[in-house]
Motif scaffolding. Structure first.
Motif, short mmCIF file in Angstrom:
data_model
loop_
_atom_site.label_atom_id
_atom_site.label_comp_id
_atom_site.label_asym_id
_atom_site.label_seq_id
_atom_site.Cartn_x
_atom_site.Cartn_y
_atom_site.Cartn_z
N VAL A 136 2.58 4.74 1.04
CA VAL A 136 2.94 5.36 2.31
C VAL A 136 2.38 6.77 2.32
O VAL A 136 2.59 7.54 1.37
N GLU A 137 1.67 7.11 3.37
CA GLU A 137 1.06 8.43 3.47
C GLU A 137 2.14 9.51 3.42
O GLU A 137 3.15 9.44 4.12
N GLY A 138 1.94 10.49 2.55
CA GLY A 138 2.89 11.59 2.41
C GLY A 138 4.07 11.29 1.50
O GLY A 138 4.89 12.16 1.25
N PRO A 167 4.02 9.44 -1.97
CA PRO A 167 3.28 8.70 -2.99
C PRO A 167 4.14 7.77 -3.85
O PRO A 167 3.64 6.83 -4.44
N GLU A 226 0.85 -1.18 0.00
CA GLU A 226 0.00 0.00 0.00
C GLU A 226 0.88 1.23 0.00
O GLU A 226 2.03 1.17 0.44
#
Length: 152
Positions: A23-25, A27, A21
């Motif tokens: 990773v937040e922050g 892309p 998935e």
């Protein structure tokens, strides 16, 4: 009477928890989360393994992933290939993240939740991919469970 030695039990049990998935922050980075349990530990830990897109592309090229998949899927109807390609992409990221985790375990993983960010073990991972390319491809193809065309 002869005694055969018992098979060596693995020191660690590694299980994919989820992923890949984004990773937040970040892309351009994907992650997989693994549960890792060493036999001597009372409990397991979670290890997040991150991989940046540029390194994944280098690894795909080194493996010749696209060409090998296309040869393997040559007998699959065109309308089914997109699903196989998507699944192969996820399996590829999982396999590479797992290999990176193996390298971290070999280096001495502590009993603590941690993140192996995309910069950690980058050179070692490139080398391990070269050495284990056939195993990685076999793992991906086995998980895809692509029916093999009958010879004859």
């Amino acid at each position: 009477m002869s005694f055969l030695p018992s098979p060596q039990l693995p020191q660690y049990r590694v299980t994919l928890f989820y992923g890949p998935e984004p990773v937040e922050g970040k892309p351009e980075v994907l992650r997989c989360v693994f549960n890792v349990k060493k036999r001597s530990w009372k409990g397991g830990v979670q290890v997040v393994v991150e991989m940046a897109e540029p390194q994944m592309e280098r690894v795909k090229q080194a493996l010749g992933l696209a060409a090998r998949l296309e040869r393997t899927m040559a007998h699959i109807p065109d309308d089914e290939r997109a699903d196989y390609r998507h699944r192969a992409g996820d399996l590829f990221v999982q396999a590479i993240c797992c290999l990176k985790l193996d390298l971290a375990i070999e280096a001495g993983l502590q009993q603590e939740n941690r993140i192996l960010d995309d910069t950690i073990l980058a050179g070692e991972l490139d080398q391990a991919v070269r050495e284990q390319s056939d195993r990685i491809m076999s793992q991906i193809l086995a998980e895809l469970d692509i029916p093999q065309k009958a010879e004859g």
